[in-house]
Each structure stands twice: as structure tokens, then as C-alpha cells.
Design a protein around this motif. Sequence first.
Motif, PDB file in Angstrom:
ATOM      1  N   GLY A   1       0.887  -1.237   0.021  1.00 36.56           N
ATOM      2  CA  GLY A   1       0.001   0.057  -0.050  1.00 36.56           C
ATOM      3  C   GLY A   1       0.891   1.079   0.016  1.00 36.56           C
ATOM      4  N   ASP A   2       0.258   2.551   0.284  1.00 37.62           N
ATOM      5  CA  ASP A   2       0.884   3.481   0.699  1.00 37.62           C
ATOM      6  C   ASP A   2       2.096   3.473   1.389  1.00 37.62           C
ATOM      7  OD1 ASP A   2       0.675   6.823   0.208  1.00 37.62           O
ATOM      8  OD2 ASP A   2       0.890   6.479   2.140  1.00 37.62           O
ATOM      9  N   GLU A   3       3.356   4.253   1.009  1.00 37.01           N
ATOM     10  CA  GLU A   3       4.480   4.018   1.481  1.00 37.01           C
ATOM     11  C   GLU A   3       4.270   4.528   3.160  1.00 37.01           C
ATOM     12  OE1 GLU A   3       8.986   5.611   1.565  1.00 37.01           O
ATOM     13  OE2 GLU A   3       7.834   5.669  -0.118  1.00 37.01           O
ATOM     14  N   ALA A   4       3.921   5.643   3.555  1.00 39.95           N
ATOM     15  CA  ALA A   4       3.553   6.061   4.771  1.00 39.95           C
ATOM     16  C   ALA A   4       2.758   5.336   5.709  1.00 39.95           C
ATOM     17  CB  ALA A   4       3.141   7.543   4.871  1.00 39.95           C
ATOM     18  N   ASP A   5       1.732   4.756   4.931  1.00 39.06           N
ATOM     19  CA  ASP A   5       0.858   3.825   5.560  1.00 39.06           C
ATOM     20  C   ASP A   5       1.522   2.476   5.937  1.00 39.06           C
ATOM     21  OD1 ASP A   5      -1.309   5.809   5.951  1.00 39.06           O
ATOM     22  OD2 ASP A   5      -2.398   5.126   4.023  1.00 39.06           O
ATOM     23  N   VAL A   6       2.170   2.026   4.942  1.00 37.21           N
ATOM     24  CA  VAL A   6       2.904   0.725   5.264  1.00 37.21           C
ATOM     25  C   VAL A   6       3.983   0.828   6.425  1.00 37.21           C
ATOM     26  CG1 VAL A   6       4.581  -0.888   4.346  1.00 37.21           C
ATOM     27  CG2 VAL A   6       2.726  -0.125   2.929  1.00 37.21           C
ATOM     28  N   ALA A   7       4.298   1.950   6.518  1.00 34.81           N
ATOM     29  CA  ALA A   7       5.521   2.064   7.728  1.00 34.81           C
ATOM     30  C   ALA A   7       4.844   2.082   8.975  1.00 34.81           C
ATOM     31  CB  ALA A   7       6.119   3.616   7.584  1.00 34.81           C
ATOM     32  N   VAL A   8       3.619   2.710   9.096  1.00 38.73           N
ATOM     33  CA  VAL A   8       2.902   2.728  10.473  1.00 38.73           C
ATOM     34  C   VAL A   8       2.233   1.358  10.615  1.00 38.73           C
ATOM     35  CG1 VAL A   8       0.639   3.337  11.344  1.00 38.73           C
ATOM     36  CG2 VAL A   8       1.879   5.288  10.046  1.00 38.73           C
ATOM     37  N   VAL A   9       1.890   0.393   9.543  1.00 40.57           N
ATOM     38  CA  VAL A   9       1.267  -0.885   9.769  1.00 40.57           C
ATOM     39  C   VAL A   9       2.689  -1.708  10.207  1.00 40.57           C
ATOM     40  CG1 VAL A   9       0.416  -2.734   8.770  1.00 40.57           C
ATOM     41  CG2 VAL A   9      -0.455  -0.493   8.369  1.00 40.57           C
ATOM     42  N   GLU A  10       3.638  -1.664   9.618  1.00 44.83           N
ATOM     43  CA  GLU A  10       5.021  -2.068   9.897  1.00 44.83           C
ATOM     44  C   GLU A  10       5.240  -2.005  11.418  1.00 44.83           C
ATOM     45  OE1 GLU A  10       8.262  -1.045   7.878  1.00 44.83           O
ATOM     46  OE2 GLU A  10       9.788  -2.624   8.754  1.00 44.83           O
ATOM     47  N   ARG A  11       5.132  -0.744  11.929  1.00 47.76           N
ATOM     48  CA  ARG A  11       5.387  -0.321  13.409  1.00 47.76           C
ATOM     49  C   ARG A  11       4.471  -1.212  14.024  1.00 47.76           C
ATOM     50  NH1 ARG A  11       4.884   4.872  13.615  1.00 47.76           N
ATOM     51  NH2 ARG A  11       3.045   4.958  14.808  1.00 47.76           N
ATOM     52  N   ILE A  12       3.138  -1.249  13.689  1.00 49.05           N
ATOM     53  CA  ILE A  12       1.996  -1.886  14.625  1.00 49.05           C
ATOM     54  C   ILE A  12       2.203  -3.359  14.837  1.00 49.05           C
ATOM     55  CG2 ILE A  12      -0.254  -2.553  14.485  1.00 49.05           C
ATOM     56  CD1 ILE A  12      -0.830   0.143  13.414  1.00 49.05           C
TER      57      ILE A  12
END
Length: 317
Positions: free
Chosen positions: A43-54
Motif C-alpha cells: 500500500g501507500d508507503e507512509a501507511d505501510v510504515a505505520v502498519v509495520e510498526r504496529i
Amino acid sequence: MKITLPERGLEALFGPYDQNIKHLESLLSVRVGARGGELTVEGDEADVAVVERILKDYSQLFAEGRAPSDAELRSAFKQIAEDRTATLRELFTTQKRINPTGRKPVTARSPNQRRYIEAIESHDIVFGIGPAGTGKTFLAVAMAVQFLMAKQVNRIILARPAVEAGEKLGFLPGDLQDKVDPYLRPLYDSLFDLVDFERVTRFLEKRVIEVAPLAFMRGRTLADAFIILDEAQNTTSEQMKMFLTRIGFGSKAVITGDVTQIDLPSGRKSGLVEAQRIVRGIEGISFIEFNEQDVVRHHLVQMIIKAYDEHNRKINL
């Protein structure tokens, strides 16, 4: 991005019928897939980074034996989507849990709710302003019970203006308490959700907890008390000033209201609306403003509030 989880961890993360992950995908522009024990996120790069952290936080929490419920997970996903500085680990390890009687633990379910709890702890007067269903009254009552059980106050005073909500009730039978109880029922409901019936009844009999119309506050000085004024949008200017000047040493006051639901007679100023202009900025007073994103009732309530807001904006254009 790939993360590996044991099968039980995956099952708990995805939830029944994958509801938890679908909720996360609806909040962020991502697609989460699983093959074996391996997770992939697109998905969107910024959103993927958030999900990765989660997911990294979830993996560590699961390895430590922490098992958040489905409701807690979905609430945490929502908070992180709204406030990307928040982390899953922080929400499950450092977030304050209000559990004064062991009956029903309460936690913030949105960033504004978290700020509200923190404001109540650190300020003597807090205004919680926003639409129905955002937890303003419930969290205030939970904090009041917490303060009482910790012996930080000696009593709880719950007050409400006795104003009919757009309808005429006419004559009500019974004594004075019977007549005012219908106006105060929402406060009783919050109390009984948090404290067992016998204990609430005992506290009410001993006046450790007092539930009363706002008019009963006149002439009193309330020291060492946790005072809640609910439905404050229906106070007049004079009533709001009267209430704010009742507060004595060792007391905390929380004022809650929704300025979009004022039931005062035409031509009367709302004391809550006026107080926003007059006392905002005084040291020791905090204003927390909620919106439809903070609604924790049925998901349709959030949509209804948003629809009414949009309608009112069009009218006022």
C-alpha cells in the motif's frame, strides 16, 4: 515488509472472520496478507510504515504473553490511525487503565480521550466539549470514582441542569427527588456501569456520592470533592458562574457538554458557550474538544453526527 508470527498469534491478530485486520485496512491504505506464519503489507508507503510498526509491536507483545482482546486491538488501531505518534506498545503498556473497583476497567479509546484523562489528572477544572457518545461523562465519572477510591477526594458530586430536551413533560408525580431523577438518570447509569449496585446505594445513602440538579449547588462551597457538571450547554450564564465559584480547596471539577444540543429557551445564552470565551486561558483550567472521530457508540452514531454537522454547515453558508 514481512513479519513472522506463530499460528496462534496470527489468529489473535486477524480476529474472527479477519475483522481486526479488515478494520486496520479500512483505517489505512494498505492490504495485509498472510501465508503460513508470514505477514506481507502492501500500500501507500507512509501507511505501510505505520502498519509495520504496529505489527512489530504486536509481535513483541505476543512474545511477552500479552493478549489484547479484539475490541482493544481495533480501538488501538483507530487511535494510531488518528495519532501516528502513538504506538501499540505504548497503548498497551503505558496507557492509564481506570479500574477503581475491579468491576470494569476503562481505557481511552481515542487520542482526545487520552488527553481528557491526562487533563483531569493535572488540572483542577476541565471542560470536555463535544458530541454525544464521545465518552465525556462516562470517563469523568470513572475518574471521579478512581479519585474517591484512592482517597484523593472525600465525595463525588454529580450535577445536571434540569432542562427538558425539546419536549414538555408536564406534571411529574412524587416528591422532589422523584421529579428530578429522570433528568439525572444518565449519571446514575454511568455510576452503575462502574460500581456494583450495593456499593453505589450505600454511598448515596451516606452522601459520599450525591446526584442533584444544578440548582441545588447554590450557596454551597464544595471542598475535597470531585464535582461533575453534565449537559452544561443547558446552563445559563448565571448558573455557570455560580457553579464555577462553588469549587473549594482540594476539589476537582469536570464540566461536560455539547454546544450543538442546547435546549434553553429562545434568547437565553448558554453558560458553556460563554465560559469558552471567558475562562479559556486561565492557568489550571483545561479545555478538551471532542469530535465525531471520538464517538465510541454504534458506528452509525459517528456517521449521524457527521451528517448533521455537514447539514448545519450548509445552512450557515
